[in-house]
Design a protein around this motif. Sequence first.
Motif, mmCIF file in Angstrom:
data_model
loop_
_atom_site.group_PDB
_atom_site.id
_atom_site.type_symbol
_atom_site.label_atom_id
_atom_site.label_comp_id
_atom_site.label_asym_id
_atom_site.label_seq_id
_atom_site.Cartn_x
_atom_site.Cartn_y
_atom_site.Cartn_z
ATOM 1 N N VAL A 178 61.205 21.109 -20.055
ATOM 2 C CA VAL A 178 61.306 19.655 -20.060
ATOM 3 C C VAL A 178 60.160 19.128 -19.216
ATOM 4 O O VAL A 178 59.992 19.533 -18.062
ATOM 5 C CB VAL A 178 62.658 19.200 -19.482
ATOM 6 C CG1 VAL A 178 62.798 17.681 -19.588
ATOM 7 C CG2 VAL A 178 63.813 19.900 -20.211
ATOM 8 N N ILE A 179 59.350 18.263 -19.799
ATOM 9 C CA ILE A 179 58.117 17.823 -19.145
ATOM 10 C C ILE A 179 58.097 16.306 -18.974
ATOM 11 O O ILE A 179 58.744 15.568 -19.721
ATOM 12 C CB ILE A 179 56.878 18.260 -19.940
ATOM 13 C CG1 ILE A 179 56.953 17.756 -21.393
ATOM 14 C CG2 ILE A 179 56.738 19.783 -19.922
ATOM 15 C CD1 ILE A 179 55.716 18.043 -22.235
ATOM 16 N N THR A 180 57.342 15.868 -17.985
ATOM 17 C CA THR A 180 57.102 14.444 -17.795
ATOM 18 C C THR A 180 55.684 14.266 -17.283
ATOM 19 O O THR A 180 54.990 15.241 -16.989
ATOM 20 C CB THR A 180 58.121 13.818 -16.824
ATOM 21 O OG1 THR A 180 57.995 12.395 -16.851
ATOM 22 C CG2 THR A 180 57.917 14.334 -15.409
ATOM 23 N N ARG A 181 55.239 13.034 -17.185
ATOM 24 C CA ARG A 181 53.913 12.765 -16.632
ATOM 25 C C ARG A 181 53.927 12.997 -15.126
ATOM 26 O O ARG A 181 54.886 12.650 -14.441
ATOM 27 C CB ARG A 181 53.491 11.322 -16.934
ATOM 28 C CG ARG A 181 53.308 11.024 -18.414
ATOM 29 C CD ARG A 181 52.959 9.558 -18.647
ATOM 30 N NE ARG A 181 54.005 8.662 -18.167
ATOM 31 C CZ ARG A 181 55.122 8.389 -18.843
ATOM 32 N NH1 ARG A 181 55.327 8.947 -20.035
ATOM 33 N NH2 ARG A 181 56.019 7.573 -18.352
ATOM 34 N N SER A 182 52.852 13.558 -14.619
ATOM 35 C CA SER A 182 52.785 13.864 -13.188
ATOM 36 C C SER A 182 52.888 12.612 -12.328
ATOM 37 O O SER A 182 53.363 12.676 -11.191
ATOM 38 C CB SER A 182 51.477 14.595 -12.865
ATOM 39 O OG SER A 182 51.456 15.854 -13.488
ATOM 40 N N ASP A 183 52.459 11.474 -12.856
ATOM 41 C CA ASP A 183 52.505 10.244 -12.061
ATOM 42 C C ASP A 183 53.830 9.509 -12.183
ATOM 43 O O ASP A 183 54.016 8.451 -11.567
ATOM 44 C CB ASP A 183 51.357 9.309 -12.462
ATOM 45 C CG ASP A 183 51.411 8.904 -13.931
ATOM 46 O OD1 ASP A 183 52.274 9.439 -14.659
ATOM 47 O OD2 ASP A 183 50.594 8.067 -14.348
ATOM 48 N N ASP A 184 54.759 10.051 -12.979
ATOM 49 C CA ASP A 184 56.047 9.383 -13.168
ATOM 50 C C ASP A 184 57.050 9.925 -12.149
ATOM 51 O O ASP A 184 58.012 10.612 -12.486
ATOM 52 C CB ASP A 184 56.552 9.593 -14.604
ATOM 53 C CG ASP A 184 57.696 8.645 -14.966
ATOM 54 O OD1 ASP A 184 58.167 7.925 -14.065
ATOM 55 O OD2 ASP A 184 58.105 8.633 -16.127
ATOM 56 N N MET A 185 56.830 9.626 -10.909
ATOM 57 C CA MET A 185 57.662 10.165 -9.831
ATOM 58 C C MET A 185 59.089 9.662 -9.911
ATOM 59 O O MET A 185 60.033 10.351 -9.519
ATOM 60 C CB MET A 185 57.055 9.802 -8.475
ATOM 61 C CG MET A 185 55.667 10.386 -8.233
ATOM 62 S SD MET A 185 55.652 12.204 -8.388
ATOM 63 C CE MET A 185 56.688 12.646 -7.000
ATOM 64 N N GLN A 186 59.293 8.465 -10.430
ATOM 65 C CA GLN A 186 60.640 7.913 -10.505
ATOM 66 C C GLN A 186 61.519 8.750 -11.422
ATOM 67 O O GLN A 186 62.663 9.053 -11.114
ATOM 68 C CB GLN A 186 60.597 6.464 -10.990
ATOM 69 C CG GLN A 186 61.976 5.794 -11.016
ATOM 70 C CD GLN A 186 61.879 4.322 -11.397
ATOM 71 O OE1 GLN A 186 60.792 3.786 -11.627
ATOM 72 N NE2 GLN A 186 63.018 3.664 -11.457
ATOM 73 N N THR A 187 60.959 9.151 -12.580
ATOM 74 C CA THR A 187 61.723 9.989 -13.498
ATOM 75 C C THR A 187 62.067 11.321 -12.853
ATOM 76 O O THR A 187 63.192 11.791 -12.926
ATOM 77 C CB THR A 187 60.917 10.234 -14.792
ATOM 78 O OG1 THR A 187 60.695 8.996 -15.431
ATOM 79 C CG2 THR A 187 61.663 11.163 -15.722
ATOM 80 N N MET A 188 61.078 11.923 -12.189
ATOM 81 C CA MET A 188 61.297 13.231 -11.582
ATOM 82 C C MET A 188 62.321 13.169 -10.464
ATOM 83 O O MET A 188 63.198 14.016 -10.348
ATOM 84 C CB MET A 188 59.970 13.788 -11.062
ATOM 85 C CG MET A 188 59.037 14.270 -12.152
ATOM 86 S SD MET A 188 57.607 15.115 -11.510
ATOM 87 C CE MET A 188 56.614 13.735 -10.955
ATOM 88 N N GLU A 189 62.221 12.157 -9.633
ATOM 89 C CA GLU A 189 63.156 12.042 -8.513
ATOM 90 C C GLU A 189 64.570 11.771 -9.007
ATOM 91 O O GLU A 189 65.540 12.276 -8.459
ATOM 92 C CB GLU A 189 62.703 10.919 -7.565
ATOM 93 C CG GLU A 189 61.457 11.249 -6.773
ATOM 94 C CD GLU A 189 61.642 12.464 -5.878
ATOM 95 O OE1 GLU A 189 62.714 12.604 -5.284
ATOM 96 O OE2 GLU A 189 60.714 13.277 -5.794
ATOM 97 N N GLY A 190 64.686 10.980 -10.061
ATOM 98 C CA GLY A 190 66.009 10.661 -10.578
ATOM 99 C C GLY A 190 66.716 11.844 -11.202
ATOM 100 O O GLY A 190 67.944 11.865 -11.295
ATOM 101 N N LEU A 191 65.946 12.846 -11.645
ATOM 102 C CA LEU A 191 66.532 14.008 -12.306
ATOM 103 C C LEU A 191 66.514 15.243 -11.423
ATOM 104 O O LEU A 191 66.865 16.328 -11.857
ATOM 105 C CB LEU A 191 65.767 14.306 -13.598
ATOM 106 C CG LEU A 191 65.814 13.209 -14.652
ATOM 107 C CD1 LEU A 191 64.880 13.524 -15.800
ATOM 108 C CD2 LEU A 191 67.234 12.997 -15.155
ATOM 109 N N LYS A 192 66.130 15.095 -10.176
ATOM 110 C CA LYS A 192 65.965 16.235 -9.285
ATOM 111 C C LYS A 192 67.303 16.790 -8.839
ATOM 112 O O LYS A 192 68.224 16.047 -8.500
ATOM 113 C CB LYS A 192 65.148 15.806 -8.056
ATOM 114 C CG LYS A 192 64.547 16.950 -7.278
ATOM 115 C CD LYS A 192 63.618 16.427 -6.212
ATOM 116 C CE LYS A 192 62.956 17.556 -5.453
ATOM 117 N NZ LYS A 192 62.038 17.055 -4.405
ATOM 118 N N GLU A 193 67.410 18.121 -8.860
ATOM 119 C CA GLU A 193 68.608 18.793 -8.375
ATOM 120 C C GLU A 193 68.494 19.025 -6.862
ATOM 121 O O GLU A 193 67.395 19.053 -6.304
ATOM 122 C CB GLU A 193 68.773 20.159 -9.070
ATOM 123 C CG GLU A 193 68.852 20.085 -10.574
ATOM 124 C CD GLU A 193 70.212 19.677 -11.078
ATOM 125 O OE1 GLU A 193 71.130 19.539 -10.239
ATOM 126 O OE2 GLU A 193 70.361 19.490 -12.289
#
Length: 290
Positions: A178-193
């Motif tokens: 599952v990939i996202t843009r490196s600059d999309d920190m909001q998406t990554m933080e929201g899905l972080k375990e």
Amino acid sequence: MIIGVLGPRGTYTEKAARQWIEKKGLEEDTVLEYCADIQDVFTLLGEGGCDVGVVPLENSIEGAVGVTLDMLMEGDIHIIGETIVTIKHCLLSRGKKEDIRVILSHPQGIGQCRHSLKEHFPDAELRTTGSTSHAAKLSTEFEEMAAIASPETAEMYNLNIIMPDIQDRKHNHTRFVVITRSDDMQTMEGLKEDAADCSYKTSIIVYLDRDRPGALYSILGEFAKNDINLTRIESRPSKRVLGDYVFYIDFEGNIDDTIIKDTIYNIEPQVAMLKMLGSYPKFDSHCESN
């Protein structure tokens, strides 16, 4: 959330995406955007047309998916998760077994069934398509056409299952990331375990750019001396000159771990390029629901 997947409906990539969505509890908050091929998933993500993408990375029979590796290298991409799907290929057609003259599928699907196709359909023409479900859709047009695809796709496109379990090996699995843009920190933080609750894996790409004895051995030694388990190492042509490679390395641990930070710190001076693809929960950790 918009999730880019390989289309049309019924692909194994869609199954992987829905598996990940269920694990995250996002069933009511997601829309799938179907793409014609793997590269289009990366393009859609890069253009902001989706929040995350799901792409196949490696198969237990055919190995790495080259286009995915290339796009991970070329794009500004971050891996935030992985999931593994059991692959059960069937031969689907409108007609009967003796009618089949052309067999369609994604290159990985054809490769995973190579020996079975040689045994049962030695004279059939093999044609590649963008996905297994695209092959199934095309096979609805003529009775002499058949597709290698999932059993669920047969019902979806009103095709007959001519042969079940046509893959060459009983155990057939594909790992999706599952990939996202490196600059999309909001998406990554929201899905972080919570790192304390899950076992993590980290993926990097390294390019040596030094033709010297023991260069790769020296890098791998940094992992060994710190007792870090490598789960995968894959070489891929750098596309600069013949015999020049980049290396894709997966290992256990989180980039937030001190031992991982120290290892990366020691490796960086030894390589011309180190690209961090991300740290994410391992599929087989106890935080997976599947």
